[in-house]
Design a protein around this motif. Structure first.
Motif, PDB file in Angstrom:
ATOM      1  N   ALA A   1       0.829  -1.210   0.000  1.00  0.00           N
ATOM      2  CA  ALA A   1       0.000   0.000   0.000  1.00  0.00           C
ATOM      3  C   ALA A   1       0.861   1.256   0.000  1.00  0.00           C
ATOM      4  N   GLU A   2       1.945   1.228   0.746  1.00  0.00           N
ATOM      5  CA  GLU A   2       2.840   2.394   0.790  1.00  0.00           C
ATOM      6  C   GLU A   2       3.537   2.621  -0.543  1.00  0.00           C
ATOM      7  N   VAL A   3       3.910   1.536  -1.214  1.00  0.00           N
ATOM      8  CA  VAL A   3       4.526   1.672  -2.542  1.00  0.00           C
ATOM      9  C   VAL A   3       3.520   2.260  -3.529  1.00  0.00           C
ATOM     10  N   LYS A   4       2.298   1.773  -3.482  1.00  0.00           N
ATOM     11  CA  LYS A   4       1.249   2.312  -4.361  1.00  0.00           C
ATOM     12  C   LYS A   4       1.046   3.801  -4.111  1.00  0.00           C
ATOM     13  N   ASP A   5       1.018   4.195  -2.852  1.00  0.00           N
ATOM     14  CA  ASP A   5       0.854   5.613  -2.508  1.00  0.00           C
ATOM     15  C   ASP A   5       2.017   6.446  -3.044  1.00  0.00           C
ATOM     16  N   GLU A   6       3.230   5.895  -2.956  1.00  0.00           N
ATOM     17  CA  GLU A   6       4.402   6.609  -3.472  1.00  0.00           C
ATOM     18  C   GLU A   6       4.327   6.744  -4.997  1.00  0.00           C
ATOM     19  N   LEU A   7       3.890   5.690  -5.670  1.00  0.00           N
ATOM     20  CA  LEU A   7       3.786   5.730  -7.132  1.00  0.00           C
ATOM     21  C   LEU A   7       2.794   6.789  -7.597  1.00  0.00           C
ATOM     22  N   LYS A   8       1.751   7.014  -6.806  1.00  0.00           N
ATOM     23  CA  LYS A   8       0.738   8.012  -7.168  1.00  0.00           C
ATOM     24  C   LYS A   8       1.308   9.433  -7.189  1.00  0.00           C
ATOM     25  N   LYS A   9       2.451   9.632  -6.569  1.00  0.00           N
ATOM     26  CA  LYS A   9       3.087  10.955  -6.530  1.00  0.00           C
ATOM     27  C   LYS A   9       3.898  11.238  -7.804  1.00  0.00           C
ATOM     28  N   TRP A  10       4.034  10.241  -8.649  1.00  0.00           N
ATOM     29  CA  TRP A  10       4.851  10.355  -9.855  1.00  0.00           C
ATOM     30  C   TRP A  10       3.979  10.276 -11.108  1.00  0.00           C
ATOM     31  N   ASP A  11       4.465  10.846 -12.187  1.00  0.00           N
ATOM     32  CA  ASP A  11       3.809  10.721 -13.486  1.00  0.00           C
ATOM     33  C   ASP A  11       4.323   9.434 -14.128  1.00  0.00           C
ATOM     34  N   VAL A  12       3.856   8.311 -13.615  1.00  0.00           N
ATOM     35  CA  VAL A  12       4.397   7.002 -14.006  1.00  0.00           C
ATOM     36  C   VAL A  12       4.325   6.753 -15.521  1.00  0.00           C
ATOM     37  N   PRO A  13       3.218   7.092 -16.207  1.00  0.00           N
ATOM     38  CA  PRO A  13       3.154   6.812 -17.646  1.00  0.00           C
ATOM     39  C   PRO A  13       4.189   7.578 -18.489  1.00  0.00           C
ATOM     40  N   SER A  14       4.815   8.583 -17.900  1.00  0.00           N
ATOM     41  CA  SER A  14       5.835   9.331 -18.650  1.00  0.00           C
ATOM     42  C   SER A  14       7.166   8.581 -18.709  1.00  0.00           C
ATOM     43  N   TYR A  15       7.286   7.503 -17.945  1.00  0.00           N
ATOM     44  CA  TYR A  15       8.514   6.703 -17.939  1.00  0.00           C
ATOM     45  C   TYR A  15       8.375   5.509 -18.882  1.00  0.00           C
ATOM     46  N   ASP A  16       9.485   5.116 -19.482  1.00  0.00           N
ATOM     47  CA  ASP A  16       9.479   3.950 -20.369  1.00  0.00           C
ATOM     48  C   ASP A  16       9.257   2.657 -19.598  1.00  0.00           C
ATOM     49  N   GLU A  17       9.760   2.631 -18.359  1.00  0.00           N
ATOM     50  CA  GLU A  17       9.620   1.431 -17.546  1.00  0.00           C
ATOM     51  C   GLU A  17       9.771   1.766 -16.067  1.00  0.00           C
ATOM     52  N   VAL A  18       9.240   0.868 -15.244  1.00  0.00           N
ATOM     53  CA  VAL A  18       9.444   0.938 -13.798  1.00  0.00           C
ATOM     54  C   VAL A  18      10.340  -0.236 -13.430  1.00  0.00           C
ATOM     55  N   VAL A  19      11.397   0.064 -12.684  1.00  0.00           N
ATOM     56  CA  VAL A  19      12.422  -0.933 -12.387  1.00  0.00           C
ATOM     57  C   VAL A  19      12.426  -1.272 -10.898  1.00  0.00           C
ATOM     58  N   PHE A  20      12.354  -2.556 -10.592  1.00  0.00           N
ATOM     59  CA  PHE A  20      12.490  -3.013  -9.211  1.00  0.00           C
ATOM     60  C   PHE A  20      13.979  -3.177  -8.930  1.00  0.00           C
ATOM     61  N   CYS A  21      14.542  -2.184  -8.273  1.00  0.00           N
ATOM     62  CA  CYS A  21      15.970  -2.174  -7.994  1.00  0.00           C
ATOM     63  C   CYS A  21      16.271  -1.078  -6.991  1.00  0.00           C
ATOM     64  N   GLY A  22      16.869  -1.454  -5.868  1.00  0.00           N
ATOM     65  CA  GLY A  22      17.262  -0.457  -4.876  1.00  0.00           C
ATOM     66  C   GLY A  22      18.539  -0.909  -4.213  1.00  0.00           C
ATOM     67  N   TYR A  23      18.603  -0.798  -2.896  1.00  0.00           N
ATOM     68  CA  TYR A  23      19.794  -1.230  -2.175  1.00  0.00           C
ATOM     69  C   TYR A  23      19.593  -2.617  -1.566  1.00  0.00           C
ATOM     70  N   GLY A  24      18.970  -3.490  -2.327  1.00  0.00           N
ATOM     71  CA  GLY A  24      18.763  -4.870  -1.911  1.00  0.00           C
ATOM     72  C   GLY A  24      18.316  -5.689  -3.113  1.00  0.00           C
ATOM     73  N   GLU A  25      18.073  -6.957  -2.883  1.00  0.00           N
ATOM     74  CA  GLU A  25      17.606  -7.857  -3.930  1.00  0.00           C
ATOM     75  C   GLU A  25      16.081  -7.850  -3.940  1.00  0.00           C
ATOM     76  N   PRO A  26      15.463  -7.294  -4.983  1.00  0.00           N
ATOM     77  CA  PRO A  26      14.000  -7.130  -4.978  1.00  0.00           C
ATOM     78  C   PRO A  26      13.217  -8.420  -4.845  1.00  0.00           C
ATOM     79  N   THR A  27      13.768  -9.544  -5.337  1.00  0.00           N
ATOM     80  CA  THR A  27      13.029 -10.806  -5.244  1.00  0.00           C
ATOM     81  C   THR A  27      13.039 -11.397  -3.842  1.00  0.00           C
TER      82      THR A  27
END
Length: 197
Positions: A50-76
């Protein structure tokens, strides 16, 4: 303040966790607290879906070519949450999704999780990092030991059946040219892309 969603190099990234089964000697988190627009990629706590969804709503997501699962850890390490968020992105923003991974999710879970990515993940970048199991073990220090390398290669074979674009990568400066050439040949043999990053 820790950052969950950030812009880096013109892409939109999701920082789901700081957990990782490896401790790669070249990992960027050993050298800096953040990348791109992030304040800090070291999380105070892992975000809920839910928190990730709320954060995504703050961005113009469709303006990006892709959304990448990658930070300072292993996303899987949070695979179920990752898939739930990917589904939300597909249904609400209709943009491509990518996972940057060390490729050990099947080993961690004890079963093949790659079929679950179909239709939700468009690209996977796998950190091959070295030319054989011993070198990989010495550079990346996986918690699963020497079996990690073959597990990563097996993941690549399986995931390409379910994800359109699969690429292997190595990090410039962390291995020899001979190892780079061997990794490139392995990627070609596996029928996936290859890049030095």
């Amino acid at each position: 303040m820790s950052t969950v969603v950030y812009d880096y190099g013109g892409g939109l990234y999701i920082n789901l966790t700081n957990k990782c089964p490896c401790a790669c000697e070249f990992c960027i988190k050993n050298f800096t607290d953040s990348l791109g627009t992030a304040d800090s990629l070291f999380l105070d706590k892992e975000p809920t879906v839910a928190e990730v969804k709320d954060e995504l709503k703050k961005w113009d997501v469709p303006s990006y070519d892709e959304v990448v699962f990658c930070g300072y850890g292993e996303p899987t390490e949070r695979f179920d949450e990752l898939l739930e968020i990917a589904r939300y992105i597909k249904e609400n923003f209709h943009v491509k999704t990518r996972i940057n991974t060390i490729g050990l999710v099947n080993l961690r879970c004890g079963k093949d999780r790659t079929p679950e990515m179909e239709g939700l993940i468009d690209a996977v970048n796998v950190s091959m990092n070295e030319a054989d199991a011993e070198k990989f073990n010495n550079l990346c220090h996986p918690v699963y030991g020497l079996e990690s390398y073959d597990a990563m290669l097996d993941f690549i074979k399986k995931v390409k059946k379910h994800v359109t674009k699969v690429t292997c990568s190595v990090v410039s400066g962390s291995l020899s040219q001979e190892s780079i050439d061997i990794c490139a040949a392995k990627a070609a043999e596996l029928g996936v892309g290859f890049r030095v990053r």
